[in-house]
Design a protein around this motif. Structure first.
Motif, PDB file in Angstrom:
ATOM      1  N   PHE A  16      13.614  14.736  -2.268  1.00  0.00           N
ATOM      2  CA  PHE A  16      12.224  14.185  -2.901  1.00  0.00           C
ATOM      3  C   PHE A  16      11.161  14.851  -2.011  1.00  0.00           C
ATOM      4  CE2 PHE A  16      15.286  11.694  -5.356  1.00  0.00           C
ATOM      5  CZ  PHE A  16      14.497  11.205  -6.315  1.00  0.00           C
ATOM      6  N   THR A  17      10.217  14.955  -2.401  1.00  0.00           N
ATOM      7  CA  THR A  17       8.958  15.380  -1.837  1.00  0.00           C
ATOM      8  C   THR A  17       7.702  14.453  -2.374  1.00  0.00           C
ATOM      9  OG1 THR A  17       8.276  17.106  -3.431  1.00  0.00           O
ATOM     10  CG2 THR A  17       9.630  17.690  -1.520  1.00  0.00           C
TER      11      THR A  17
ATOM     12  N   PRO B 206       6.935   2.075  12.169  1.00  0.00           N
ATOM     13  CA  PRO B 206       7.536   3.225  12.306  1.00  0.00           C
ATOM     14  C   PRO B 206       9.075   3.468  11.886  1.00  0.00           C
ATOM     15  CG  PRO B 206       6.460   2.560  14.279  1.00  0.00           C
ATOM     16  CD  PRO B 206       6.405   1.341  13.273  1.00  0.00           C
ATOM     17  N   ALA B 207       9.782   2.651  12.002  1.00  0.00           N
ATOM     18  CA  ALA B 207      10.939   2.451  11.696  1.00  0.00           C
ATOM     19  C   ALA B 207      11.253   2.594  10.043  1.00  0.00           C
ATOM     20  CB  ALA B 207      11.962   1.325  12.092  1.00  0.00           C
ATOM     21  N   VAL B 208      10.257   2.220   9.336  1.00  0.00           N
ATOM     22  CA  VAL B 208      10.502   2.219   7.961  1.00  0.00           C
ATOM     23  C   VAL B 208       9.830   3.684   7.631  1.00  0.00           C
ATOM     24  CG1 VAL B 208       9.401   1.224   5.576  1.00  0.00           C
ATOM     25  CG2 VAL B 208      10.296  -0.343   7.404  1.00  0.00           C
TER      26      VAL B 208
ATOM     27  N   MET C 209       0.796  -1.253  -0.064  1.00  0.00           N
ATOM     28  CA  MET C 209      -0.038   0.061   0.082  1.00  0.00           C
ATOM     29  C   MET C 209       1.004   1.274   0.060  1.00  0.00           C
ATOM     30  SD  MET C 209      -2.818   0.745   2.635  1.00  0.00           S
ATOM     31  CE  MET C 209      -3.639   2.410   2.369  1.00  0.00           C
ATOM     32  N   THR C 210       0.541   2.333  -0.915  1.00  0.00           N
ATOM     33  CA  THR C 210       1.284   3.452  -0.628  1.00  0.00           C
ATOM     34  C   THR C 210       1.112   4.383   0.335  1.00  0.00           C
ATOM     35  OG1 THR C 210      -0.362   4.543  -2.364  1.00  0.00           O
ATOM     36  CG2 THR C 210       1.772   3.416  -3.210  1.00  0.00           C
ATOM     37  N   GLN C 211       2.077   5.069   0.871  1.00  0.00           N
ATOM     38  CA  GLN C 211       1.813   5.933   1.909  1.00  0.00           C
ATOM     39  C   GLN C 211       0.780   6.985   1.315  1.00  0.00           C
ATOM     40  OE1 GLN C 211       5.398   7.628   3.506  1.00  0.00           O
ATOM     41  NE2 GLN C 211       4.521   8.872   4.830  1.00  0.00           N
TER      42      GLN C 211
ATOM     43  N   THR D 278      12.334   6.013   5.546  1.00  0.00           N
ATOM     44  CA  THR D 278      11.741   6.566   4.311  1.00  0.00           C
ATOM     45  C   THR D 278      11.828   7.957   4.179  1.00  0.00           C
ATOM     46  OG1 THR D 278      10.275   4.635   3.972  1.00  0.00           O
ATOM     47  CG2 THR D 278       9.770   6.626   2.601  1.00  0.00           C
ATOM     48  N   ALA D 279      11.381   8.936   5.155  1.00  0.00           N
ATOM     49  CA  ALA D 279      11.365  10.132   5.149  1.00  0.00           C
ATOM     50  C   ALA D 279      12.649  10.902   5.151  1.00  0.00           C
ATOM     51  CB  ALA D 279      10.627  10.935   6.381  1.00  0.00           C
ATOM     52  N   ARG D 280      13.682  10.167   5.862  1.00  0.00           N
ATOM     53  CA  ARG D 280      15.028  10.661   6.363  1.00  0.00           C
ATOM     54  C   ARG D 280      15.651  10.618   4.579  1.00  0.00           C
ATOM     55  NH1 ARG D 280      19.629   7.850   6.482  1.00  0.00           N
ATOM     56  NH2 ARG D 280      18.576   6.026   7.453  1.00  0.00           N
TER      57      ARG D 280
END
Length: 150
Positions: free
Chosen positions: A128-129, A113-115, A1-3, A119-121
């Motif tokens: 990337f946005t 949460p670690a993923v 599933m995509t964020q 991903t955000a980091r």
């Protein structure tokens, strides 16, 4: 599933806010069949289930309805170990990931949460946005591990 995708449901056949979808007998039948299933199912498997129920829905219509439900955020869609798209109504609302058994197809929904932080980091580090991601973890469930003698 995509964020950012939603798995929240207001009803078995209700589209996401702002979308207009005709509620047909076929759409209701596909939705009802998905509601009865615990694990992910391919379009062909779902079509076979509908045929077993004497429900007149063509394979092409089943494909279109499943894609529409996925687009509306009413089902999760992912690729199984063979690369085939599979669908399921998920019990967890919001962004999540799946553990999938390669043998029996059992799926477990997991939050990671670690993923999400990783991903955000990584996205930020590279500028990337509007980042989306999908994580599916394939293995053998406990029952299939026992059955395989591993």
């Amino acid at each position: 599933m995509t964020q950012g995708a939603s798995t929240g449901r207001t009803s078995a056949a209700a589209p996401a806010a702002g979308k207009e979808q005709r509620v047909t007998k076929q759409r209701l039948a596909v939705s009802a069949a998905l509601d009865d299933l615990a694990d992910f199912v391919s379009t062909q498997e779902l079509h076979r289930i509908l045929q077993d129920r004497d429900t007149a829905v063509s394979l092409a219509t089943t494909y279109r309805i499943l894609q529409s439900l996925a687009d509306d955020g009413l089902v999760d869609v992912l690729r199984n170990a063979d690369g085939e798209a599979v669908y399921r109504r998920c019990a967890v609302t919001g962004h999540h990931h799946h553990l999938l058994c390669r043998t029996c197809g059992k799926a477990v929904e997991v939050e990671a949460p670690a993923v999400e932080a990783w991903t955000a980091r990584i996205a930020t580090e590279h500028g990337f946005t509007q980042v989306e991601h999908t994580v599916e973890i394939f293995g053998l469930c406990p029952a299939c591990t026992i059955a395989s003698g591993s």
